[in-house]
Design a protein around this motif. Structure first.
Motif, PDB file in Angstrom:
ATOM      1  N   PHE A 103      32.630   3.879   8.475  1.00 50.29           N
ATOM      2  CA  PHE A 103      32.379   5.217   7.976  1.00 50.29           C
ATOM      3  C   PHE A 103      32.497   6.215   9.114  1.00 50.29           C
ATOM      4  O   PHE A 103      31.802   6.099  10.115  1.00 50.29           O
ATOM      5  N   ALA A 104      33.396   7.178   8.960  1.00 52.24           N
ATOM      6  CA  ALA A 104      33.646   8.164  10.011  1.00 52.24           C
ATOM      7  C   ALA A 104      33.343   9.568   9.519  1.00 52.24           C
ATOM      8  O   ALA A 104      33.499   9.879   8.347  1.00 52.24           O
ATOM      9  N   VAL A 105      32.915  10.415  10.454  1.00 53.96           N
ATOM     10  CA  VAL A 105      32.653  11.826  10.185  1.00 53.96           C
ATOM     11  C   VAL A 105      33.415  12.650  11.218  1.00 53.96           C
ATOM     12  O   VAL A 105      33.460  12.279  12.398  1.00 53.96           O
ATOM     13  N   ILE A 106      33.987  13.766  10.773  1.00 59.04           N
ATOM     14  CA  ILE A 106      34.685  14.687  11.663  1.00 59.04           C
ATOM     15  C   ILE A 106      33.923  16.006  11.651  1.00 59.04           C
ATOM     16  O   ILE A 106      33.669  16.572  10.590  1.00 59.04           O
ATOM     17  N   VAL A 107      33.541  16.477  12.847  1.00 61.95           N
ATOM     18  CA  VAL A 107      32.853  17.764  12.981  1.00 61.95           C
ATOM     19  C   VAL A 107      33.749  18.677  13.805  1.00 61.95           C
ATOM     20  O   VAL A 107      33.911  18.483  15.009  1.00 61.95           O
ATOM     21  N   ASP A 108      34.365  19.644  13.127  1.00 60.32           N
ATOM     22  CA  ASP A 108      35.298  20.561  13.780  1.00 60.32           C
ATOM     23  C   ASP A 108      35.351  21.840  12.961  1.00 60.32           C
ATOM     24  O   ASP A 108      35.480  21.786  11.740  1.00 60.32           O
ATOM     25  N   GLN A 109      35.262  22.990  13.607  1.00 58.20           N
ATOM     26  CA  GLN A 109      35.279  24.266  12.886  1.00 58.20           C
ATOM     27  C   GLN A 109      36.662  24.629  12.368  1.00 58.20           C
ATOM     28  O   GLN A 109      36.804  25.405  11.435  1.00 58.20           O
ATOM     29  N   ASN A 110      37.695  24.047  12.945  1.00 57.47           N
ATOM     30  CA  ASN A 110      39.061  24.357  12.569  1.00 57.47           C
ATOM     31  C   ASN A 110      39.477  23.468  11.403  1.00 57.47           C
ATOM     32  O   ASN A 110      39.634  22.258  11.551  1.00 57.47           O
ATOM     33  N   GLU A 111      39.683  24.083  10.250  1.00 60.89           N
ATOM     34  CA  GLU A 111      40.006  23.316   9.050  1.00 60.89           C
ATOM     35  C   GLU A 111      41.299  22.514   9.202  1.00 60.89           C
ATOM     36  O   GLU A 111      41.380  21.370   8.749  1.00 60.89           O
ATOM     37  N   SER A 112      42.297  23.089   9.856  1.00 55.17           N
ATOM     38  CA  SER A 112      43.551  22.346  10.018  1.00 55.17           C
ATOM     39  C   SER A 112      43.359  21.124  10.922  1.00 55.17           C
ATOM     40  O   SER A 112      43.963  20.075  10.678  1.00 55.17           O
ATOM     41  N   HIS A 113      42.503  21.231  11.936  1.00 55.17           N
ATOM     42  CA  HIS A 113      42.203  20.060  12.771  1.00 55.17           C
ATOM     43  C   HIS A 113      41.511  18.981  11.934  1.00 55.17           C
ATOM     44  O   HIS A 113      41.829  17.798  12.056  1.00 55.17           O
ATOM     45  N   ARG A 114      40.543  19.397  11.105  1.00 53.95           N
ATOM     46  CA  ARG A 114      39.854  18.428  10.246  1.00 53.95           C
ATOM     47  C   ARG A 114      40.832  17.744   9.308  1.00 53.95           C
ATOM     48  O   ARG A 114      40.774  16.530   9.111  1.00 53.95           O
ATOM     49  N   GLU A 115      41.744  18.513   8.749  1.00 57.17           N
ATOM     50  CA  GLU A 115      42.725  17.945   7.825  1.00 57.17           C
ATOM     51  C   GLU A 115      43.629  16.943   8.528  1.00 57.17           C
ATOM     52  O   GLU A 115      43.912  15.873   7.991  1.00 57.17           O
ATOM     53  N   ILE A 116      44.085  17.286   9.736  1.00 56.15           N
ATOM     54  CA  ILE A 116      44.953  16.369  10.487  1.00 56.15           C
ATOM     55  C   ILE A 116      44.203  15.081  10.813  1.00 56.15           C
ATOM     56  O   ILE A 116      44.696  13.980  10.564  1.00 56.15           O
ATOM     57  N   LEU A 117      43.004  15.213  11.378  1.00 55.46           N
ATOM     58  CA  LEU A 117      42.224  14.018  11.716  1.00 55.46           C
ATOM     59  C   LEU A 117      41.906  13.201  10.474  1.00 55.46           C
ATOM     60  O   LEU A 117      42.039  11.976  10.469  1.00 55.46           O
ATOM     61  N   ASN A 118      41.472  13.870   9.418  1.00 59.52           N
ATOM     62  CA  ASN A 118      41.141  13.183   8.173  1.00 59.52           C
ATOM     63  C   ASN A 118      42.342  12.412   7.644  1.00 59.52           C
ATOM     64  O   ASN A 118      42.238  11.235   7.301  1.00 59.52           O
TER      65      ASN A 118
END
Length: 126
Positions: A9-24
């Motif tokens: 189970f992973a969580v991404i904490v980033d204010q930049n939505e495009s960064h979250r989308e790429i990592l996700n």
């Protein structure tokens, strides 16, 4: 590309939505991991008071090194991977000293994220 057979189970904490989308996208496509996304550390802490993830990706623009250190000491079961500038060796060093088990330099690449995912399978034993 190879999918990893185990999942964590992973969580991404980033204010930049495009960064979250790429990592996700990369983590989910390459590893089949379940991913939750938050724009800041407060929302993550609020939503995961009882349920602890296996790994948390924390962006340096959102989470300070002192907050990273507090997280690593409060949640010994989670593994933290810090995302920060590639040109600042002092921040990379401090991230590891604060308890991060990995560091993804920005701008990050798909291959860096895949390697991190494979490392997490080893660390978590999954």
């Amino acid at each position: 590309m190879t999918n990893l057979s185990k999942s964590w189970f992973a969580v991404i904490v980033d204010q930049n939505e495009s960064h979250r989308e790429i990592l996700n996208s990369v983590v989910a496509q390459q590893s089949g991991h379940v991913v939750a996304n938050y724009p800041n550390i407060r929302q993550y802490e609020k939503n995961f008071a009882d349920k602890k993830p296996d790994v948390v990706f924390l962006d340096s623009d959102v989470v300070s090194l002192s907050e990273l250190k507090a997280c690593t000491h409060n949640e010994s079961s989670a593994c933290y991977i810090y995302i920060g500038p590639s040109d600042n060796e002092a921040i990379i060093y401090e991230a590891f000293m604060a308890g991060a088990i990995g560091y993804i330099p920005k701008p990050f690449s798909q291959s860096t994220i895949i390697v991190t995912g494979k490392q997490m399978d080893i660390v978590t034993g999954k």
